[in-house]
Design a protein around this motif. Structure first.
Motif, PDB file in Angstrom:
ATOM      1  N   PHE A 168      58.690   0.395  31.569  1.00 26.33           N
ATOM      2  CA  PHE A 168      57.521  -0.148  30.888  1.00 26.33           C
ATOM      3  C   PHE A 168      56.505  -0.479  31.969  1.00 26.33           C
ATOM      4  N   GLU A 169      55.543   0.405  32.148  1.00 23.00           N
ATOM      5  CA  GLU A 169      54.651   0.348  33.303  1.00 23.00           C
ATOM      6  C   GLU A 169      53.204   0.123  32.874  1.00 23.00           C
ATOM      7  N   GLN A 170      52.540  -0.772  33.586  1.00 29.09           N
ATOM      8  CA  GLN A 170      51.124  -1.053  33.378  1.00 29.09           C
ATOM      9  C   GLN A 170      50.816  -1.378  31.916  1.00 29.09           C
ATOM     10  N   LEU A 171      51.706  -2.131  31.281  1.00 29.54           N
ATOM     11  CA  LEU A 171      51.430  -2.632  29.949  1.00 29.54           C
ATOM     12  C   LEU A 171      50.549  -3.874  30.057  1.00 29.54           C
ATOM     13  N   LEU A 192      57.360  -2.787  35.069  1.00 29.27           N
ATOM     14  CA  LEU A 192      56.670  -2.546  36.330  1.00 29.27           C
ATOM     15  C   LEU A 192      55.161  -2.755  36.181  1.00 29.27           C
ATOM     16  N   ASN A 193      54.597  -3.590  37.065  1.00 30.07           N
ATOM     17  CA  ASN A 193      53.139  -3.734  37.160  1.00 30.07           C
ATOM     18  C   ASN A 193      52.503  -4.000  35.798  1.00 30.07           C
ATOM     19  N   SER A 194      53.105  -4.910  35.064  1.00 30.87           N
ATOM     20  CA  SER A 194      52.631  -5.211  33.719  1.00 30.87           C
ATOM     21  C   SER A 194      52.142  -6.649  33.622  1.00 30.87           C
ATOM     22  N   ASP A 195      51.230  -6.895  32.676  1.00 36.48           N
ATOM     23  CA  ASP A 195      50.653  -8.216  32.441  1.00 36.48           C
ATOM     24  C   ASP A 195      51.013  -8.700  31.047  1.00 36.48           C
ATOM     25  N   SER A 196      51.232 -10.024  30.940  1.00 35.86           N
ATOM     26  CA  SER A 196      51.481 -10.639  29.641  1.00 35.86           C
ATOM     27  C   SER A 196      50.825 -12.006  29.640  1.00 35.86           C
ATOM     28  N   HIS A 197      49.879 -12.211  28.740  1.00 32.45           N
ATOM     29  CA  HIS A 197      49.061 -13.419  28.838  1.00 32.45           C
ATOM     30  C   HIS A 197      48.485 -13.826  27.489  1.00 32.45           C
ATOM     31  N   HIS A 198      48.120 -15.116  27.383  1.00 31.15           N
ATOM     32  CA  HIS A 198      47.491 -15.681  26.191  1.00 31.15           C
ATOM     33  C   HIS A 198      48.339 -15.451  24.941  1.00 31.15           C
ATOM     34  N   ALA A 390      41.870 -19.216  41.700  1.00 31.59           N
ATOM     35  CA  ALA A 390      41.035 -18.299  40.918  1.00 31.59           C
ATOM     36  C   ALA A 390      41.229 -16.859  41.391  1.00 31.59           C
ATOM     37  N   GLY A 391      41.025 -15.932  40.494  1.00 32.15           N
ATOM     38  CA  GLY A 391      41.043 -14.521  40.858  1.00 32.15           C
ATOM     39  C   GLY A 391      42.395 -13.844  40.794  1.00 32.15           C
ATOM     40  N   TRP A 392      43.446 -14.580  40.428  1.00 28.87           N
ATOM     41  CA  TRP A 392      44.771 -13.973  40.358  1.00 28.87           C
ATOM     42  C   TRP A 392      44.882 -12.959  39.226  1.00 28.87           C
ATOM     43  N   ASP A 393      43.972 -13.052  38.259  1.00 23.83           N
ATOM     44  CA  ASP A 393      43.956 -12.098  37.158  1.00 23.83           C
ATOM     45  C   ASP A 393      42.967 -10.955  37.388  1.00 23.83           C
ATOM     46  N   ALA A 394      42.575 -10.743  38.635  1.00 23.74           N
ATOM     47  CA  ALA A 394      41.647  -9.661  38.974  1.00 23.74           C
ATOM     48  C   ALA A 394      42.239  -8.305  38.577  1.00 23.74           C
ATOM     49  N   PRO A 395      41.381  -7.294  38.408  1.00 30.56           N
ATOM     50  CA  PRO A 395      41.895  -5.962  38.064  1.00 30.56           C
ATOM     51  C   PRO A 395      42.922  -5.465  39.082  1.00 30.56           C
ATOM     52  N   ARG A 396      43.880  -4.740  38.589  1.00 30.96           N
ATOM     53  CA  ARG A 396      44.906  -4.163  39.446  1.00 30.96           C
ATOM     54  C   ARG A 396      44.342  -2.991  40.244  1.00 30.96           C
ATOM     55  N   GLN A 397      45.084  -2.613  41.263  1.00 26.57           N
ATOM     56  CA  GLN A 397      44.694  -1.455  42.052  1.00 26.57           C
ATOM     57  C   GLN A 397      44.893  -0.171  41.235  1.00 26.57           C
ATOM     58  N   LEU A 402      49.522  -4.960  42.206  1.00 25.10           N
ATOM     59  CA  LEU A 402      48.786  -6.209  42.159  1.00 25.10           C
ATOM     60  C   LEU A 402      47.527  -6.150  43.020  1.00 25.10           C
ATOM     61  N   PRO A 403      46.494  -6.891  42.643  1.00 23.89           N
ATOM     62  CA  PRO A 403      45.283  -6.909  43.472  1.00 23.89           C
ATOM     63  C   PRO A 403      45.569  -7.521  44.837  1.00 23.89           C
ATOM     64  N   VAL A 404      44.792  -7.114  45.823  1.00 20.90           N
ATOM     65  CA  VAL A 404      44.939  -7.644  47.169  1.00 20.90           C
ATOM     66  C   VAL A 404      44.069  -8.892  47.291  1.00 20.90           C
ATOM     67  N   LEU A 405      44.697 -10.031  47.485  1.00 23.25           N
ATOM     68  CA  LEU A 405      44.007 -11.305  47.625  1.00 23.25           C
ATOM     69  C   LEU A 405      44.403 -11.959  48.946  1.00 23.25           C
ATOM     70  N   LYS A 406      43.592 -12.871  49.408  1.00 28.11           N
ATOM     71  CA  LYS A 406      43.942 -13.669  50.592  1.00 28.11           C
ATOM     72  C   LYS A 406      44.666 -14.952  50.214  1.00 28.11           C
ATOM     73  N   HIS A 407      44.675 -15.282  48.932  1.00 26.12           N
ATOM     74  CA  HIS A 407      45.200 -16.561  48.490  1.00 26.12           C
ATOM     75  C   HIS A 407      46.662 -16.755  48.905  1.00 26.12           C
ATOM     76  N   PHE A 408      46.905 -17.827  49.620  1.00 24.41           N
ATOM     77  CA  PHE A 408      48.233 -18.263  50.058  1.00 24.41           C
ATOM     78  C   PHE A 408      48.938 -17.264  50.974  1.00 24.41           C
ATOM     79  N   HIS A 409      48.176 -16.340  51.540  1.00 22.44           N
ATOM     80  CA  HIS A 409      48.667 -15.618  52.700  1.00 22.44           C
ATOM     81  C   HIS A 409      48.518 -16.558  53.903  1.00 22.44           C
ATOM     82  N   LEU A 410      49.478 -16.539  54.793  1.00 15.78           N
ATOM     83  CA  LEU A 410      49.455 -17.479  55.917  1.00 15.78           C
ATOM     84  C   LEU A 410      48.321 -17.159  56.882  1.00 15.78           C
TER      85      LEU A 410
END
Length: 439
Positions: A168-171, A192-198, A390-397, A402-410
């Protein structure tokens, strides 16, 4: 010996020939909202329904769904009672090993399966998947209902699975009155690489919001190999990922979950919504002798009402490796249960970060080492390139990852870099970094 080798070569040749023949004979069909089930299923003359496509499909075939709304007004069966279940889409024809039946979005387009107009007065499954060797990709599933006058049932379901060896991919499952993706039973399913929200179940019999998880797996024993990878769950009224009643091991990896336990899109708490990010087992708070160990790794939980990572009264220690948890009610909560039904603290924790909120609870007696709370340093915002929620729900690649974010990278100079221990996961540098990201 020569005869054995000859027979083996003949067998391999026949197998290869059969595989090549199956591949060469695989068909491609098309479905579109404006199609006609009396057409031939070609790109120029697509069918209208997934049910029509399934009648033609065989192992190895691909069905492409053109973009647009596929609206459902009733199930394929009817409610025998108000506590019955109806199915809007049933997939019961299997593919085979190496030749799945593919139900894919046409590249660059979004087919939306909308079940919000259904008026069936009982529980609803949007997709009822009871076949094996299927691959669903790029489909949007929304609006699976409960009826406001009927408070006799628990949740409905977006995608309900009782099969094996499926992908079940990109659902994108959202705004359903129950879990987005739910594995009832079966083994070796990959989400795989799926979203479930709201997802929000306002009419559930045991309280509004009690059962609308993002992802769930309640599988029976002897069904190994179920994996959630690269998935996101947010703004669901119950939990992001829920493994309560999973009697076979489940792996969750590279996944994110946030803002569970509230009315979706708000910070208004739902009393009956559990509000955990990752709930790893628990069996309803009762001790069972045949519980299994689950594993979660390289994952992130934040802003969840109760716990980010929760043992949920599990009867044995789960593995929590290389995760980041921040600003949850409790970041890591290892409440377990012993054979006498008494509370006990259980968990194997390595290379995790807790930051903000209550860092840990019920940790005494667990096997926890090489985590941020074990170090003689204080974790601060300066340890991270960003601490944004913020931004964790950004569009996928483009490939669905998952999108590439700097959030909580060391940050380069963080004291949390190279402070982990080897848990047989890839890492850079002299030792693993703490947390979900090893840059």
């Amino acid at each position: 010996m020569q005869l054995i080798v000859a027979n083996l070569m003949v067998s391999l040749t026949m197998s290869l020939t059969a595989s090549l023949s199956a591949a060469s004979s695989a068909a491609t069909y098309y479905v579109a909202p404006t199609g006609d089930d009396a057409a031939n299923g070609s790109k120029e003359a697509p069918w209208k329904t997934i049910a029509r496509a399934q009648t033609a499909a065989t192992a190895g075939d691909t069905i492409y769904f053109r973009g647009g709304n596929y609206t459902y007004t009733a199930g394929v069966n009817t409610c025998a009672t108000r506590t019955d279940t109806v199915n809007a889409v049933t997939l019961d024809k299997s593919g085979s090993d190496g030749s799945p039946i593919r139900y894919w979005a046409y590249p660059g387009e979004t087919p939306v399966f909308d079940f919000s107009q259904m008026k069936d007065d009982c529980r609803v499954k949007g997709f009822n998947v009871v076949a094996n060797w299927l691959h669903l990709k790029g489909l949007e599933v929304t609006g699976v209902p409960q009826q406001p006058e009927n408070h006799l049932n628990h949740e409905s379901w977006g995608v309900w699975i009782n099969g094996s060896h499926n992908i079940f991919e990109q659902l994108n499952t959202h705004h359903n009155m129950g879990p987005g993706v739910f594995i009832k039973n079966g083994g070796y399913n990959l989400v795989l690489n799926s979203d479930s929200h709201h997802n929000y179940d306002p009419y559930t019999s045991n309280g509004a919001g009690q059962s609308a998880d993002g992802f769930g797996a309640h599988i029976k024993a002897d069904n190994p190999g179920n994996v959630f990878r690269g998935c996101r769950a947010w703004a669901n009224t119950d939990d992001g990922f829920d493994l309560i009643n999973a009697f076979s091991p489940v792996l969750i990896e590279n996944s994110w979950t946030w803002s569970q336990g509230y009315i979706p899109g708000t910070r208004i708490s739902l009393p009956d919504g559990n509000g955990n990010g990752f709930k790893l087992g628990g069996y309803g708070g009762k001790y069972v002798a045949n519980g299994v160990k689950h594993t979660i790794r390289n994952s992130v939980a934040f802003n969840n009402k109760v716990s980010g990572f929760y043992a949920n009264h599990h009867p044995l220690a789960n593995d929590f490796f290389n995760n980041t948890s921040f600003d949850n009610g409790i970041d890591f909560n290892m409440l377990g249960i012993d054979e006498n039904g008494k509370p006990v603290h259980l968990g194997n924790l390595r290379n995790n970060i807790a930051f903000g909120g209550t860092l840990v609870a019920n940790m005494e007696g667990t096997d926890n080492q090489f985590n941020s709370w074990n170090l003689p340093v204080s974790v601060t915002a300066a340890d991270f390139q960003s601490i944004s929620n913020a931004g964790w729900d950004a569009p996928r690649q483009a490939d669905g990852s998952l999108p590439v974010l700097k959030h909580f990278h060391l940050a380069p100079g963080s004291a949390l870099k190279n402070k982990g221990t080897n848990v047989n996961l890839p890492y850079k540098g002299a030792a693993p970094d703490l947390g979900a990201f090893d840059d």
